[in-house]
Design a protein around this motif. Structure first.
Motif, PDB file in Angstrom:
ATOM      1  N   LEU A  25       0.874  -1.095  -0.127  1.00 46.80           N
ATOM      2  CA  LEU A  25      -0.018  -0.146  -0.029  1.00 46.80           C
ATOM      3  C   LEU A  25       0.729   1.103  -0.034  1.00 46.80           C
ATOM      4  N   ILE A  26       1.953   1.256   0.674  1.00 51.46           N
ATOM      5  CA  ILE A  26       3.001   2.306   0.848  1.00 51.46           C
ATOM      6  C   ILE A  26       3.321   2.591  -0.448  1.00 51.46           C
ATOM      7  N   VAL A  27       4.106   1.430  -1.131  1.00 49.78           N
ATOM      8  CA  VAL A  27       4.721   1.714  -2.287  1.00 49.78           C
ATOM      9  C   VAL A  27       3.535   1.956  -3.448  1.00 49.78           C
ATOM     10  N   TYR A  28       2.507   1.330  -3.507  1.00 52.64           N
ATOM     11  CA  TYR A  28       1.428   1.972  -4.629  1.00 52.64           C
ATOM     12  C   TYR A  28       0.958   3.330  -4.434  1.00 52.64           C
ATOM     13  N   THR A  29       0.907   3.661  -3.119  1.00 54.64           N
ATOM     14  CA  THR A  29       0.516   5.322  -3.057  1.00 54.64           C
ATOM     15  C   THR A  29       1.812   6.063  -3.509  1.00 54.64           C
ATOM     16  N   GLN A  30       3.054   5.755  -3.138  1.00 49.35           N
ATOM     17  CA  GLN A  30       4.137   6.493  -3.449  1.00 49.35           C
ATOM     18  C   GLN A  30       4.283   6.492  -5.052  1.00 49.35           C
ATOM     19  N   THR A  39      11.705  11.156  -0.138  1.00 50.28           N
ATOM     20  CA  THR A  39      12.356   9.771  -0.277  1.00 50.28           C
ATOM     21  C   THR A  39      12.761   9.243   0.909  1.00 50.28           C
ATOM     22  N   GLY A  40      13.143  10.156   1.929  1.00 46.34           N
ATOM     23  CA  GLY A  40      13.728   9.611   3.101  1.00 46.34           C
ATOM     24  C   GLY A  40      12.661   9.022   3.844  1.00 46.34           C
ATOM     25  N   VAL A  41      11.461   9.733   3.871  1.00 48.57           N
ATOM     26  CA  VAL A  41      10.321   9.249   4.718  1.00 48.57           C
ATOM     27  C   VAL A  41       9.951   7.769   4.046  1.00 48.57           C
ATOM     28  N   ILE A  48      10.894   0.453   8.388  1.00 50.64           N
ATOM     29  CA  ILE A  48      10.086   0.288   9.635  1.00 50.64           C
ATOM     30  C   ILE A  48       9.027  -1.096   9.493  1.00 50.64           C
ATOM     31  N   PHE A  49       8.527  -1.181   8.353  1.00 50.31           N
ATOM     32  CA  PHE A  49       7.516  -2.229   8.046  1.00 50.31           C
ATOM     33  C   PHE A  49       8.250  -3.646   7.398  1.00 50.31           C
ATOM     34  N   GLY A  50       9.616  -3.321   6.951  1.00 49.91           N
ATOM     35  CA  GLY A  50      10.202  -4.504   6.642  1.00 49.91           C
ATOM     36  C   GLY A  50      11.031  -5.297   7.447  1.00 49.91           C
TER      37      GLY A  50
END
Length: 78
Positions: A25-30, A39-41, A48-50
């Motif tokens: 979901l984070i990657v898709y949103t990005q 990019t740092g965030v 953190i999630f990995g």
């Protein structure tokens, strides 16, 4: 497969799927949004999630070894 082993595997799979969904979901949103997060965030959130993947896999490996070696059964004797 006995109940203890099934429980260990099932709980690990549930958490891995949950974390994979969050990361995707984070990657898709990005990748799809016009206003992207810095990019740092983005990298921080992925880390953190990995990182819990490593702990989950290690805990599953340890638990399977405990079940196969019968450590829990030996502890019941005391």
């Amino acid at each position: 497969m006995n109940k203890k082993l099934l429980g260990a595997v099932l709980s690990s799979v549930v958490f891995i799927v949950y974390l994979a969904m969050l990361i995707s979901l984070i990657v898709y949103t990005q990748l799809t949004e016009v206003d992207k997060m810095p990019t740092g965030v983005f990298i921080f959130l992925l880390v953190i999630f990995g990182v819990p993947f490593i702990g989950i896999i290690y805990a599953l490996y340890s638990r399977v070894n405990e079940i196969h070696n019968g450590e829990e059964e030996k502890a019941k004797k005391y």
